[in-house]
Design an enzyme around this catalytic site. Structure first.
Site, mmCIF file in Angstrom:
data_model
loop_
_atom_site.group_PDB
_atom_site.id
_atom_site.type_symbol
_atom_site.label_atom_id
_atom_site.label_comp_id
_atom_site.label_asym_id
_atom_site.label_seq_id
_atom_site.Cartn_x
_atom_site.Cartn_y
_atom_site.Cartn_z
ATOM 1 N N LYS A 42 0.804 -1.225 0.000
ATOM 2 C CA LYS A 42 0.000 0.000 0.000
ATOM 3 C C LYS A 42 0.832 1.268 0.000
ATOM 4 O O LYS A 42 0.301 2.350 -0.244
ATOM 5 C CB LYS A 42 -0.934 -0.010 1.211
ATOM 6 C CG LYS A 42 -2.016 -1.057 1.115
ATOM 7 C CD LYS A 42 -2.903 -0.789 -0.077
ATOM 8 C CE LYS A 42 -4.181 -1.599 0.034
ATOM 9 N NZ LYS A 42 -5.128 -1.211 -1.007
ATOM 10 N N SER A 259 -2.927 -12.424 3.814
ATOM 11 C CA SER A 259 -3.328 -12.152 2.429
ATOM 12 C C SER A 259 -2.264 -12.647 1.459
ATOM 13 O O SER A 259 -2.582 -13.131 0.366
ATOM 14 C CB SER A 259 -3.585 -10.662 2.225
ATOM 15 O OG SER A 259 -4.655 -10.265 3.042
#
Lengths: 301, 105
Positions: A42, A259
């Site tokens: 991110k 994830s």
């Protein structure tokens, strides 16, 4: 560019030799996004959205960066806000883990906790309400709808994969939260590598343990998502993702979050289906590191 | 009757409702009544062996039943149960405090 901003990206591809040992005709690589300075993939979209806000004058002295996040975008915003001198306020579902909150506090961000029953959709609603109430106070990147999110991957993640595989990548596998990684990287790969196949990973059900990822059938579809990019979809069970997360730590020395385990589980499933008459290069994303999840029960398995 | 709060991603399996009043005196009984009323919820809450899925957390008022008496935790008529998605499989001290702060909405 400020030093910490310049440290984002250019992460290595790490070959998963043991986990993919059963498919020697397939080279499976994880892109080590956990090596970004904020610890996750991110950092890329957060940097792009903030630089775009600065360039367009939407983010200027006196403004507070406001974002809705389940963790990693908030950590990236908090890091960049600290580096650039902007306060950061984050709407975060209250069931985000203590690891996420610890990172956010370390960077000095302020938190608005939102209903744990409503996930990131509820956090995004709260952020929109706050912007509507005080439009002059905030710079709201709105990662679910900001084209700079997927463009960050179109201009960096995708080209890096092409460069580091010498154009030999045959498959890209990734799940989605905002879908920025999948959309931007897939667009870049499809533009540069003829015949590349982009496989979308989805949690198998509406309740799941894939931190940062969304089950699209039961949640709001991000405005930037583009369903035409997925050549195939693979559904992964949470338990399988957790098992692969543990194996990544114990067999590959890669201490990553769940994830990443989901993405690698999908990459391994895909590898098992690929024809043996030729070689394949499968690339997936190791979204973030394992440190934020140290308190989670799945390490005990 | 105890009220069960349903998280957003499961509401489509509960007739679109954000809460369901259910009968029962323990967590197991209340959840059994819930899945009897809304059959589609069952596979999302329980595995094939009938155990609660490891990434589903159930709170009685604001306490994780995993740290009370698990499925046998008593539930009174004025109690609420909340089904909280566990983003990463862990459980955290008091995520429901935010609901209390907001008047239980």
């Amino acid at each position: 560019m400020h030093d910490v901003l310049a440290a984002i990206g250019n992460t290595p591809l790490v070959r998963l030799t043991r986990l993919a040992a059963g498919t020697p005709h397939v080279a499976v690589y994880g892109k080590a996004e956990f090596l970004n300075p904020g610890g996750s993939v991110k950092d890329r979209p957060a940097r792009a959205m903030i630089l775009d806000g600065l360039a367009r004058g939407l983010l200027r002295p006196g403004k507070t960066i406001l974002e809705a996040t389940s963790g990693n975008t908030g950590i990236a915003d908090a890091m960049l806000g600290a580096a650039l001198g902007f306060p950061v306020l984050l709407c975060l579902p209250a069931n985000a883990g203590p690891g996420q909150r610890g990172f956010l506090k370390a960077f000095g961000a302020q938190l608005v906790l939102t209903s744990p029953l409503e996930g990131t959709d509820g956090a995004a609603r709260r952020a929109r309400e706050m912007v509507a109430a005080e439009p002059d106070r905030f710079f709201y990147p709105d990662q679910y709808a900001n084209d700079e999110n997927w463009r960050a991957h179109f201009t960096t993640t995708g080209p890096e994969i092409v460069r580091d595989t010498a154009g030999r990548v045959t498959h890209f596998v990734a799940g989605s939260g905002t879908s920025g990684t999948f959309v931007g990287t897939s667009r870049a790969l499809k533009a540069a590598v003829p015949g590349v196949s982009c496989v979308w990973m989805q949690p198998s059900g509406p309740l799941h343990g894939f931190e940062g990822m969304k089950h699209y059938a039961s949640t709001e579809i991000p405005a930037i998502y583009d369903a035409t990019l997925a050549d195939a979809t693979l559904e992964i069970e949470t338990e399988e993702a957790w098992e692969v997360t543990r194996r990544l730590a114990r067999e590959e020395g890669l201490f990553v979050g769940p994830s990443s385990g989901g993405n690698v589980a999908a990459a391994l499933r895909l590898a098992a289906t690929l024809p043996k008459d030729r070689e394949h290069v499968v690339v997936t994303i190791l979204c973030d590191g394992g440190a934020k999840y140290l308190g989670e029960r799945f390490w005990e398995g | 009757m105890p009220k069960v709060f349903i998280p957003t991603p499961l509401r489509s399996y509960a007739g679109g409702q954000d809460s369901v009043d259910c009968a029962g005196a323990t967590v197991a009984e209340v959840l059994a009544d819930l899945t009897a009323r809304h059959k589609g919820l069952e596979k999302h809450l329980f595995d094939e062996a009938g155990a609660m899925r490891s990434f589903v957390n159930v709170y009685r008022n604001d306490e994780d039943v995993r740290y009370l008496e698990k499925e046998k935790t008593p539930v009174g008529a004025s109690d609420t149960l909340s089904i909280v998605p566990s983003i990463a499989g862990g459980s955290h001290r008091d995520p429901l405090a935010v609901l209390t702060d907001r008047g239980g909405s």
